[in-house]
Design a protein around this motif. Structure first.
Motif, PDB file in Angstrom:
ATOM      1  N   ALA A   1       0.847  -1.583  -0.591  1.00 46.25           N
ATOM      2  CA  ALA A   1       0.083  -0.206   0.311  1.00 46.25           C
ATOM      3  C   ALA A   1       1.157   1.474  -0.029  1.00 46.25           C
ATOM      4  O   ALA A   1       2.083   1.312   0.288  1.00 46.25           O
ATOM      5  CB  ALA A   1      -0.737   0.271   1.019  1.00 46.25           C
TER       6      ALA A   1
ATOM      7  N   ARG B   1     -10.421   1.512   9.370  1.00 46.72           N
ATOM      8  CA  ARG B   1      -9.238   0.121   8.704  1.00 46.72           C
ATOM      9  C   ARG B   1     -10.569  -1.218   8.816  1.00 46.72           C
ATOM     10  O   ARG B   1     -10.169  -2.049   7.813  1.00 46.72           O
ATOM     11  CB  ARG B   1      -8.394  -0.096   9.366  1.00 46.72           C
ATOM     12  CG  ARG B   1      -6.610   1.033   9.852  1.00 46.72           C
ATOM     13  CD  ARG B   1      -5.788   0.295   9.936  1.00 46.72           C
ATOM     14  NE  ARG B   1      -4.831   1.204  10.315  1.00 46.72           N
ATOM     15  CZ  ARG B   1      -3.955   0.905  10.878  1.00 46.72           C
ATOM     16  NH1 ARG B   1      -3.405   0.262  11.759  1.00 46.72           N
ATOM     17  NH2 ARG B   1      -2.234   1.838  11.311  1.00 46.72           N
TER      18      ARG B   1
ATOM     19  N   ASN C   1     -12.249  -0.811   4.768  1.00 47.35           N
ATOM     20  CA  ASN C   1     -11.823  -1.338   4.374  1.00 47.35           C
ATOM     21  C   ASN C   1     -11.950  -2.761   3.966  1.00 47.35           C
ATOM     22  O   ASN C   1     -12.255  -3.486   3.431  1.00 47.35           O
ATOM     23  CB  ASN C   1     -10.310  -0.776   3.799  1.00 47.35           C
ATOM     24  CG  ASN C   1     -10.297   0.489   3.915  1.00 47.35           C
ATOM     25  OD1 ASN C   1     -11.449   1.368   3.135  1.00 47.35           O
ATOM     26  ND2 ASN C   1      -9.422   1.565   3.691  1.00 47.35           N
ATOM     27  N   VAL C   2     -11.699  -3.685   5.539  1.00 51.19           N
ATOM     28  CA  VAL C   2     -11.425  -4.815   5.827  1.00 51.19           C
ATOM     29  C   VAL C   2     -13.127  -5.490   5.060  1.00 51.19           C
ATOM     30  O   VAL C   2     -12.602  -6.880   4.948  1.00 51.19           O
ATOM     31  CB  VAL C   2     -10.789  -5.577   7.183  1.00 51.19           C
ATOM     32  CG1 VAL C   2     -11.292  -7.009   7.673  1.00 51.19           C
ATOM     33  CG2 VAL C   2      -9.594  -4.761   7.121  1.00 51.19           C
TER      34      VAL C   2
ATOM     35  N   LEU D   1     -15.483  -4.369   3.465  1.00 51.91           N
ATOM     36  CA  LEU D   1     -15.553  -4.086   2.412  1.00 51.91           C
ATOM     37  C   LEU D   1     -14.921  -5.178   1.257  1.00 51.91           C
ATOM     38  O   LEU D   1     -15.646  -4.962   0.157  1.00 51.91           O
ATOM     39  CB  LEU D   1     -14.813  -2.339   2.050  1.00 51.91           C
ATOM     40  CG  LEU D   1     -15.534  -2.065   0.268  1.00 51.91           C
ATOM     41  CD1 LEU D   1     -16.913  -2.056  -0.230  1.00 51.91           C
ATOM     42  CD2 LEU D   1     -15.350  -0.716  -0.136  1.00 51.91           C
ATOM     43  N   PHE D   2     -13.180  -5.265   1.406  1.00 50.20           N
ATOM     44  CA  PHE D   2     -13.035  -6.283   1.138  1.00 50.20           C
ATOM     45  C   PHE D   2     -13.235  -8.223   1.217  1.00 50.20           C
ATOM     46  O   PHE D   2     -14.025  -8.061   0.358  1.00 50.20           O
ATOM     47  CB  PHE D   2     -11.453  -6.154   1.861  1.00 50.20           C
ATOM     48  CG  PHE D   2     -11.010  -7.550   1.261  1.00 50.20           C
ATOM     49  CD1 PHE D   2     -10.081  -7.320  -0.075  1.00 50.20           C
ATOM     50  CD2 PHE D   2     -10.667  -8.889   1.855  1.00 50.20           C
ATOM     51  CE1 PHE D   2      -9.803  -8.314  -0.700  1.00 50.20           C
ATOM     52  CE2 PHE D   2     -10.046 -10.281   1.261  1.00 50.20           C
ATOM     53  CZ  PHE D   2      -9.096 -10.250   0.003  1.00 50.20           C
ATOM     54  N   LEU D   3     -14.092  -7.855   2.531  1.00 52.82           N
ATOM     55  CA  LEU D   3     -14.878  -9.455   2.437  1.00 52.82           C
ATOM     56  C   LEU D   3     -15.684  -9.469   1.848  1.00 52.82           C
ATOM     57  O   LEU D   3     -16.750 -10.462   1.594  1.00 52.82           O
ATOM     58  CB  LEU D   3     -15.249  -9.341   4.293  1.00 52.82           C
ATOM     59  CG  LEU D   3     -13.664  -9.748   4.820  1.00 52.82           C
ATOM     60  CD1 LEU D   3     -14.056  -9.764   6.537  1.00 52.82           C
ATOM     61  CD2 LEU D   3     -13.070 -11.351   4.318  1.00 52.82           C
TER      62      LEU D   3
ATOM     63  N   SER E   1     -17.093  -7.684  -1.067  1.00 50.75           N
ATOM     64  CA  SER E   1     -16.309  -7.979  -2.149  1.00 50.75           C
ATOM     65  C   SER E   1     -16.553  -8.941  -2.709  1.00 50.75           C
ATOM     66  O   SER E   1     -16.729  -9.608  -3.701  1.00 50.75           O
ATOM     67  CB  SER E   1     -15.389  -7.023  -2.995  1.00 50.75           C
ATOM     68  OG  SER E   1     -16.599  -6.394  -2.441  1.00 50.75           O
ATOM     69  N   ALA E   2     -15.649  -9.829  -2.183  1.00 53.50           N
ATOM     70  CA  ALA E   2     -14.591 -11.372  -2.336  1.00 53.50           C
ATOM     71  C   ALA E   2     -16.029 -12.287  -2.044  1.00 53.50           C
ATOM     72  O   ALA E   2     -16.521 -12.977  -3.324  1.00 53.50           O
ATOM     73  CB  ALA E   2     -14.142 -11.468  -1.369  1.00 53.50           C
TER      74      ALA E   2
END
Length: 325
Positions: A2, A25, A28-29, A31-33, A35-36
Motif C-alpha cells: 500500500a 481500517r 476497508n476490511v 468492504l474487501f470481504l 466484495s470477495a
C-alpha cells in the motif's frame, strides 16, 4: 504494498505520515470481504451452471438429456407430418368417398376429440420436461385415435364399394340381343298398334326382330325366377330377379338355356329367340321392372352401346309402329 501518504505540518516544518483511523481500517476490511463474497458467489453460480465442474457422469447425463430433447423435437415434427397426411385423408374420405356412396361424413368433433381422464398422463407430472412429454404423448394418442377412426371408416367404404360393385353388376345395363344378330328394333315401349286387333294399346317392353334361335343374353347378374310358358301371351318366358328392385322378362323364346333358381351373370346366354305365345313373328319381347313397376328398357342399355347407337335405337323405339305381340 500500500502507498504511504504524507501531509505537511507547518508547525513542525516537516512531512508527517497520514495514519488512517482504526474504524476506517475495519471498514476497508469489511468492504474487501463483502466484495470477495459477492465475487465468489457469482463465480460459483457460473461454475455450477456450466460443465466446468461437472463430473464425467454428470456430463454424460447432460448429453443424454440434450439428445432426449432433440429426439423429441424430431418426433414432434414427424407427428405434425403424420397429422397433415391424416387430415388430407379425412378430407378425401368425407368429401369424395363418403359423398360418392351417399354416406354421412364423420364429424371433426368425433375424429379429433381429446382423450378423457385427468390422470391419463400423471406419470409425467413434476418432471423437468413435463410440458414436452405431455404434449408429445397427447399428440400420439390423438393420432392413434384418428387412425383407428379412419381405419374403421375405410372398412365401411370398402364394404360400400363391394356392395356398389355388386349393384352395378346386377342392374340391367346391356341389350338382351347383340346388334349383329338383330334384324331390327321392331317396336318400342309405349302405346303401339296391336298386330292382331290393330287397336292401340300399351306395349310394356321392346321387340327385337331376329331369326329363331338367336342367342338371348342376361342383361345383369341375377337369379332365374321362372323359365316356363305359364304366363298367358308370353309364350316361353324367362324372368330374372336382379335384386335392388330390378326384374327383367324375356318372352316368346324358342328354347331355354337356364332353369329356375339358377344364378346367371350379365352377358350369359339364357335362351334363344322364337315366336311362341301371342306373337306375329320371330322376335324377342324384353321388359324391365323397377320396384314392381314396368319401365322403359331403352334407359338401360348404357353398358354396351355408344351415343350414336343409342340415338339411332331411340329413334326406332319411339316410332309409333306396330308391335310384334
Amino acid at each position: 504494498m500500500a502507498k504511504v501518504k504524507y501531509y505537511y505540518d507547518p508547525e513542525k516544518l516537516a512531512f508527517l505520515k497520514i495514519r488512517p483511523k482504526f474504524s476506517r481500517r475495519i471498514g476497508n476490511v469489511l468492504l474487501f470481504l463483502i466484495s470477495a463474497a459477492i465475487f465468489g458467489g457469482v463465480s460459483l453460480f457460473i461454475l455450477i451452471n456450466t460443465n466446468l465442474l461437472a463430473t464425467p457422469k454428470e456430463k454424460a447425463q447432460a448429453r443424454e438429456l440434450a439428445e432426449f430433447k432433440a429426439n423429441y423435437k424430431i418426433i414432434n415434427r414427424k407427428l405434425e407430418l403424420i397429422t397433415d397426411v391424416l387430415n388430407e385423408l379425412e378430407e378425401r374420405d368425407n368429401d369424395i368417398y363418403r359423398a360418392y356412396f351417399n354416406t354421412a361424413p364423420i364429424l371433426d368433433e368425433q375424429r379429433k376429440s381429446g382423450l378423457g381422464g385427468i390422470n391419463r398422463y400423471k406419470e409425467f407430472r413434476g418432471l423437468n420436461n413435463e410440458e414436452l412429454l405431455l404434449s408429445t404423448n397427447e399428440k400420439i394418442d390423438i393420432i392413434s385415435k384418428q387412425t383407428a377412426i379412419q381405419s374403421r371408416s375405410l372398412d365401411d367404404i370398402i364394404a360400400l364399394a363391394k356392395g356398389k360393385e355388386k349393384f352395378l353388376a346386377s342392374i340391367p345395363a346391356i341389350q338382351p340381343m347383340k346388334n349383329e344378330n338383330m334384324k331390327a328394333m321392331a317396336s318400342g315401349y309405349g302405346y303401339r298398334s296391336d298386330p292382331f286387333t290393330k287397336i292401340k294399346k300399351f306395349h310394356a317392353g321392346m321387340d327385337f326382330s331376329a331369326n329363331t334361335g338367336t342367342p338371348i343374353y342376361a342383361t345383369g347378374d341375377a337369379q332365374v325366377v321362372r323359365a316356363d310358358n305359364a304366363l298367358s301371351g308370353y309364350g316361353n318366358l324367362i324372368e330374372l330377379n336382379h335384386g335392388y328392385g330390378y326384374k327383367t322378362r324375356y318372352a316368346h323364346l324358342s328354347k331355354f338355356n337356364v332353369r329356375p333358381g339358377q344364378q346367371v351373370k350379365r352377358g350369359e346366354i339364357i335362351g334363344y329367340s322364337g315366336s311362341t305365345g301371342r306373337s306375329s313373328g320371330p322376335h324377342l319381347h324384353y321388359e324391365v321392372y323397377y320396384q314392381g313397376n314396368v319401365v322403359n328398357p331403352l334407359n338401360y342399355y348404357y353398358g354396351d352401346i355408344n351415343a350414336k347407337e343409342f340415338e339411332l335405337l331411340s329413334q326406332q323405339a319411339n316410332q309409333e309402329n306396330q308391335s310384334l305381340d
